[in-house]
Design an enzyme around this catalytic site. Structure first.
Site, PDB file in Angstrom:
ATOM      1  N   GLU A   1       0.828  -1.201   0.000  1.00  0.00           N
ATOM      2  CA  GLU A   1       0.000   0.000   0.000  1.00  0.00           C
ATOM      3  C   GLU A   1       0.872   1.264   0.000  1.00  0.00           C
ATOM      4  OE1 GLU A   1      -2.130  -2.941   2.854  1.00  0.00           O
ATOM      5  OE2 GLU A   1      -0.124  -2.617   2.025  1.00  0.00           O
TER       6      GLU A   1
ATOM      7  N   SER B   1      16.237 -42.836 -12.158  1.00  0.00           N
ATOM      8  CA  SER B   1      15.097 -41.915 -12.211  1.00  0.00           C
ATOM      9  C   SER B   1      15.390 -40.660 -13.017  1.00  0.00           C
ATOM     10  CB  SER B   1      14.683 -41.509 -10.790  1.00  0.00           C
ATOM     11  OG  SER B   1      15.752 -40.829 -10.135  1.00  0.00           O
TER      12      SER B   1
ATOM     13  N   THR C   1       4.709 -41.779   1.798  1.00  0.00           N
ATOM     14  CA  THR C   1       3.654 -42.579   2.416  1.00  0.00           C
ATOM     15  C   THR C   1       3.424 -42.164   3.860  1.00  0.00           C
ATOM     16  OG1 THR C   1       4.188 -44.451   0.976  1.00  0.00           O
ATOM     17  CG2 THR C   1       2.928 -44.928   2.974  1.00  0.00           C
TER      18      THR C   1
ATOM     19  N   ARG D   1      11.149 -24.159  -5.516  1.00  0.00           N
ATOM     20  CA  ARG D   1      12.204 -24.066  -4.497  1.00  0.00           C
ATOM     21  C   ARG D   1      12.495 -22.612  -4.139  1.00  0.00           C
ATOM     22  NH1 ARG D   1      16.857 -28.305  -6.663  1.00  0.00           N
ATOM     23  NH2 ARG D   1      15.654 -30.257  -6.387  1.00  0.00           N
TER      24      ARG D   1
ATOM     25  N   ASP E   1      20.628 -40.362  -4.584  1.00  0.00           N
ATOM     26  CA  ASP E   1      20.696 -39.333  -5.618  1.00  0.00           C
ATOM     27  C   ASP E   1      21.716 -38.243  -5.345  1.00  0.00           C
ATOM     28  OD1 ASP E   1      18.634 -40.742  -6.721  1.00  0.00           O
ATOM     29  OD2 ASP E   1      17.073 -39.287  -6.244  1.00  0.00           O
TER      30      ASP E   1
END
Length: 397
Positions: free
Chosen positions: A74, A195, A335, A211, A227
């Site tokens: 504002e 993957s 999960t 991210r 990984d």
């Protein structure tokens, strides 16, 4: 219709009737566009944009909250309008803003006082601010000074933009966005564990944008071990989030990138309360990183709820709380988060690929009847390059 005359106990988020005025919506959409420019830079404040409009539809001034501690949207809009059109123009203008103007002193003065001082006669608000020091006080303050205030314009979209802020105020925990990328047959990797890459470049770029916009990014031990991710912002410009890795037993190799690269000061390793000090602890803390100890459950897992509550305070770093967390999880962590109802948003990329036998996105959730399947309060599909993205929201706006 405008939400005029709300009594003080009713002025809280969720009770305001949306204002069905199509003429206001384009201006509120512009506020949201402006607000998004502060993504990743204003937390723990909300993202806010403001547009000051003359009676003939001329845009007098625009503004956004650009960074934590800097002036609010504002103030920027009023300053721009006054500089370009003079103070008299403000006295016939309407200010559009996606979140209620503040009425309390924080790092900046109250925006309500500034609006009253400048003589702005009308304010259109997207959502009420749930922050305990706000909660309708700014709206009441303006109305007490005969400023016309309408509340609820494009309210659902305004809420979604700042849902991490709203969620943190409500729960004390960061909003959890679980991100996965899978094949058409629900695999996140082949049976050998490969993957890279399931999705295309456009999807990977979007993940880097997330991210940069969220406060933290978290992976489990399995992902860190297999990984060796960097969890950095690379394909877009933006700030680096806090990097978190779950390592309950403290047994990850000290040569992991998260512990040794130039962003090690942005790394938090989460281990169990009673576990020995990990081999990488000294090297990590010497680089400015953090070892965060969290209770374990009776079945030898980290207490994820306790972790989220700690992240919602200071993440063990004597720093600002995390309001948003991106989880890039393998099947075990994904999960567990679903089982404990800790997923707020599920962002799932689906690539046009089939691999057959491989690593599934999720493990058993205990669902035996289709009627008991996990569902979403809202969902939308988006094409991202050659892939599609499901944005699933577990809870209504």
């Amino acid at each position: 219709m405008a939400a005029d005359g709300l009594a003080a106990p009713e002025l809280h988020r969720g009770s305001v009737t949306p204002v069905d005025d199509a003429g206001h919506v384009p201006w509120m959409k512009r506020c949201l566009d402006l607000a998004r420019t502060g993504a990743g830079r204003v937390s723990p404040n909300p993202m806010v944009g403001a547009v000051l409009v003359a009676p003939d539809g001329t845009v007098l001034g625009e503004g956004a909250h650009r960074a934590y501690g800097e002036p609010h949207a504002e103030a920027h809009a009023l300053q721009a309008a006054e500089r370009q059109h003079g103070p008299a123009a403000l006295r016939d203008a309407t200010l559009y803003v996606n979140l209620e103007p503040c009425s309390h002193h924080g790092k900046t003065p109250p925006c309500t006082n500034l609006l009253i001082e400048k003589g702005v006669p009308r304010v259109v608000v997207g959502t009420v601010d749930p922050f305990p020091q706000a909660q309708g006080r700014g709206i009441r303050r303006l109305r007490e000074q005969d400023v016309e205030v309408e509340v609820g314009v494009h309210g659902r979209a305004c809420h979604r933009l700042n849902e991490a802020f709203f969620h943190h105020v409500d729960t004390g925990r960061p909003l959890v966005t679980l991100k996965t990328a899978q094949t058409l047959d629900g695999r996140i990797a082949t049976r050998t564990g490969d993957s890279q890459w399931i999705t295309g470049e456009a999807a990977r770029t979007l993940v880097h944008k997330w991210r940069a916009e969220l406060d933290g990014v978290l992976v489990g031990r399995g992902t860190a071990a297999s990984d060796d991710p960097r969890l950095t912002v690379r394909h877009v410009d933006g700030p680096q989030p806090l990097r978190l890795v779950l390592d309950r037993t403290g047994s990850l190799s000290p040569n992991r990138t998260l512990f040794t690269d130039a962003h090690a000061n942005d790394t938090v390793a989460v281990i169990g309360n009673n576990r020995p000090r990990p081999d990488y602890a000294d090297a990590l803390t010497d680089r400015g990183g953090t070892i965060l100890r969290i209770p374990e459950t009776d079945n030898d897992h980290l207490d994820l709820d306790a972790l989220l509550r700690r992240l919602g305070t200071d993440a063990g770093r004597d720093a600002e709380p995390l309001q948003s967390l991106l989880v890039e999880a393998g099947p075990g962590l994904a999960t567990a988060l679903f089982q404990q109802d800790l997923v707020d948003r599920f962002f799932c990329f689906v690539a046009p690929k089939v691999v057959g036998d491989g690593i599934p996105t999720l493990r058993d959730l205990g669902v035996t009847e289709m009627a008991d399947a996990l569902t979403f309060a809202e969902q939308e599909w988006q094409t991202v390059g050659d892939d599609v993205l499901l944005r699933g929201y577990r809870r209504p706006a």
